[in-house]
Design a protein around this motif. Sequence first.
Motif, mmCIF file in Angstrom:
data_model
loop_
_atom_site.group_PDB
_atom_site.id
_atom_site.type_symbol
_atom_site.label_atom_id
_atom_site.label_comp_id
_atom_site.label_asym_id
_atom_site.label_seq_id
_atom_site.Cartn_x
_atom_site.Cartn_y
_atom_site.Cartn_z
ATOM 1 N N LYS A 209 0.688 -1.298 0.168
ATOM 2 C CA LYS A 209 0.003 -0.014 0.003
ATOM 3 C C LYS A 209 0.942 1.415 -0.018
ATOM 4 N N GLU A 210 1.916 1.066 0.591
ATOM 5 C CA GLU A 210 2.876 2.480 0.701
ATOM 6 C C GLU A 210 3.618 2.541 -0.572
ATOM 7 N N PHE A 211 4.006 3.776 -0.840
ATOM 8 C CA PHE A 211 4.648 4.049 -2.303
ATOM 9 C C PHE A 211 6.246 3.581 -1.748
ATOM 10 N N PRO A 212 6.512 2.937 -2.844
ATOM 11 C CA PRO A 212 8.062 2.196 -2.814
ATOM 12 C C PRO A 212 9.249 3.255 -3.178
ATOM 13 N N ARG A 213 10.297 2.998 -2.138
ATOM 14 C CA ARG A 213 11.221 4.246 -2.222
ATOM 15 C C ARG A 213 12.230 3.506 -2.818
ATOM 16 N N GLY A 214 13.207 4.596 -3.440
ATOM 17 C CA GLY A 214 14.526 4.011 -3.958
ATOM 18 C C GLY A 214 14.187 3.556 -5.571
ATOM 19 N N GLY A 215 15.470 3.235 -6.346
ATOM 20 C CA GLY A 215 15.362 2.581 -7.416
ATOM 21 C C GLY A 215 15.175 1.262 -7.714
ATOM 22 N N VAL A 216 15.406 0.466 -8.874
ATOM 23 C CA VAL A 216 14.857 -0.891 -8.956
ATOM 24 C C VAL A 216 16.324 -1.577 -8.473
ATOM 25 N N SER A 217 16.032 -2.596 -7.734
ATOM 26 C CA SER A 217 17.109 -3.441 -7.456
ATOM 27 C C SER A 217 16.884 -4.872 -8.136
ATOM 28 N N THR A 218 17.916 -5.348 -8.538
ATOM 29 C CA THR A 218 17.636 -6.750 -9.439
ATOM 30 C C THR A 218 18.659 -7.643 -9.230
#
Length: 416
Positions: A209-218
């Motif tokens: 529900k919360e807004f995801p923080r940071g960039g993409v980690s793969t």
Amino acid sequence: MLSALLFPNSTMNDAVFSQPNTYDKHHTLPLPAGYLGLHFSYTVPCELRRIDKESPIRDETVEHVGRLAFHLSIPNKIDIDGALDHKTVTSLLSQYPNIPDRKLMFKNKNDPLFVSDDNPPQGLVTTTVLPTGPIHASFRSSRGVFKTYNRIYVVSSKMKFEFPVGHFVSKLIIPNLFELEGGLQTPDMLLQTLNHFWGVPNRKIVFQKEFPRGGVSTKILLPKGPTGILFYSDFEDKSGLPVVSTVLVESSAWQLNVPVDHTIKKVIIPNEITIERMGRRTVERVMEDYSEVEGRIIVLQEFRRDIPKAGATITLTLPTGPLGIVLASLGDCLWVKRVKADSQLLYKIPAGYCVESFVIPGELELMGIEEVLSATYLSQILNDSSHISDRVLVLQQNKKDVRKRCNGTRFERELV
């Protein structure tokens, strides 16, 4: 060709310590298929209020009356964590009545998860297991001032619990191959990845529900052999971390959808070594030296700003026998002074790195100079335990990054 990349005998968890179970087993209620006879309150989180006399699980459920539901698991369908409401619990149990091994987990009313001012209740986190083929949900990207701050959320779906409307995509999991976590920015990015792995069973999407923080980690599990990845170093970045410049067509990396222009944050070689925040040449050498090791893992970060500014970290699984290293200590620092020419760890341990911790699984755990004490003390322990396998030594490039134990915390570094 993709099927050749599936490793039934190797998983990402092979390379790391299994995490401690966060659920108290005494608060876990296994649910059989069929009628249950459980009744819940309409509060959030919902409380188990009563049990029918005819319930097949009445005896084992009595102890949970008055507790609050916080986790529901329907195997191979859906897992939901958080403050569960009456409708979610009852609807999902009714929707999947004949699936065995369902589980409902409870917390006490005074549990910090629900009552602490320092830890306010988190929104629901939903993990949905996807069938092969296309998915039946619509997504949209939030519109921010900057494109990099856009995030994907569910717009509509007939499966309202599996694809909760308004919730953001926080993670995508392709079992034993690929994990993508963080700030997915466009539906095209999500759908392109899902389509790339359309035939892999048990794909999962995690919603929050919360807004995801940071960039993409793969996180990507590589097969044996050449990867087909070429790197460059950003001349403006003094750390020299490797950035993916090219992924060769038809290579294993191409099959695994390795993203271009993402930075290598970590490389894991199972039962050997993990390196974090190390330069391009070191990463290339490690990838080449261990090219025939199955289960190698690389972790990439979309934005350099999301990688800590700390120096490099090396986590080693030590071999048995003499190590051939010379340690030195002075004041509050212990470091590797020299690596002998005949050492088993030659080219694995650079001289000058500081010792952070040493672990003999199930027997001994030393963290920080307060516990490692001195070069003489640690050298003696290393010699005395030389016959024991799977010992772990963690080294830090910079003295300031060496951790010490706080509040009884236990060792959390990855087993390599």
